[in-house]
Design a protein around this motif. Sequence first.
Motif, PDB file in Angstrom:
ATOM      1  N   THR A  99       0.869  -1.278   0.110  1.00  0.00           N
ATOM      2  CA  THR A  99       0.073   0.039  -0.115  1.00  0.00           C
ATOM      3  C   THR A  99       0.736   1.189   0.015  1.00  0.00           C
ATOM      4  N   ALA A 137       1.843   5.431  -0.839  1.00  0.00           N
ATOM      5  CA  ALA A 137       1.388   6.738  -1.002  1.00  0.00           C
ATOM      6  C   ALA A 137       2.115   7.438  -1.956  1.00  0.00           C
ATOM      7  N   ALA A 195       1.816   3.975   2.874  1.00  0.00           N
ATOM      8  CA  ALA A 195       0.592   4.527   3.194  1.00  0.00           C
ATOM      9  C   ALA A 195       0.937   5.209   4.705  1.00  0.00           C
ATOM     10  N   ALA A 241       3.441   7.855   5.185  1.00  0.00           N
ATOM     11  CA  ALA A 241       2.770   9.103   4.879  1.00  0.00           C
ATOM     12  C   ALA A 241       1.819   9.666   5.645  1.00  0.00           C
ATOM     13  N   VAL A 267      -2.056  13.439  -2.432  1.00  0.00           N
ATOM     14  CA  VAL A 267      -1.307  12.194  -2.190  1.00  0.00           C
ATOM     15  C   VAL A 267      -2.276  11.164  -2.802  1.00  0.00           C
ATOM     16  N   LEU A 292      -2.955   6.856  -3.371  1.00  0.00           N
ATOM     17  CA  LEU A 292      -2.967   5.642  -2.749  1.00  0.00           C
ATOM     18  C   LEU A 292      -3.267   4.553  -3.982  1.00  0.00           C
ATOM     19  N   ILE A 294      -5.237   9.898  -0.560  1.00  0.00           N
ATOM     20  CA  ILE A 294      -5.357  10.197   0.953  1.00  0.00           C
ATOM     21  C   ILE A 294      -5.464  11.598   1.348  1.00  0.00           C
ATOM     22  N   SER A 295      -4.980  12.444   0.424  1.00  0.00           N
ATOM     23  CA  SER A 295      -5.533  13.829   0.879  1.00  0.00           C
ATOM     24  C   SER A 295      -6.048  14.300  -0.512  1.00  0.00           C
TER      25      SER A 295
END
Length: 184
Positions: free
Chosen positions: A124, A126, A140, A143, A171, A173, A183-184
């Motif tokens: 996983t 980032a 991730a 991150a 960001v 994933l 993520i963001s």
Amino acid sequence: MDTLLPTLVPADWPQADSCTCRLLIEGLPAPDLPLVAFSQQVEPLLVYLGPERLAWLGISAADAEAQAVANLASLPVAWRTVQHATPSGSWLALEVLEGPMAAERILDSAALRQLAEDRVGSQTLAIGIPHRGLLLVTSATMAMEAELALVVRGLYEEAREAGAVALSPRVFLAEQGALVGLIS
């Protein structure tokens, strides 16, 4: 067709209506996601593919993308590991790729899987692509702990202020080499 390559362009790219392109992550309602366009080197020019060019080449958009990503995957990659201080004072271990096609490697699922296995230690990932020529990758978990989003946003804003091709403050994933969200 060995000169076809994917090219990441900003969401507000002025040529988007005349070229064959798609969102980096299909179906994700985010107005600032970069687009994936497809280009062909026609010496001495770089030509973006539109419907007419695809018809002239006799291929579909899906075939052009598959060939472009395969061509990208055949290019050499030289990752380097860096420790980056975050705004909060913590440290972030990043795998960094720099160069003309670095950001586009976000499309190379085999390279992301290999990176995850060999260097990051997590499937996983980032991923940050703040501007053309730069790809940042970490796990991730790392991150979120080390605020990768702030680092990526800062690099994105620096690129915009400098007039460079800023791609995304987000960001991304990836799981098992495939982009699955943000993520963001």
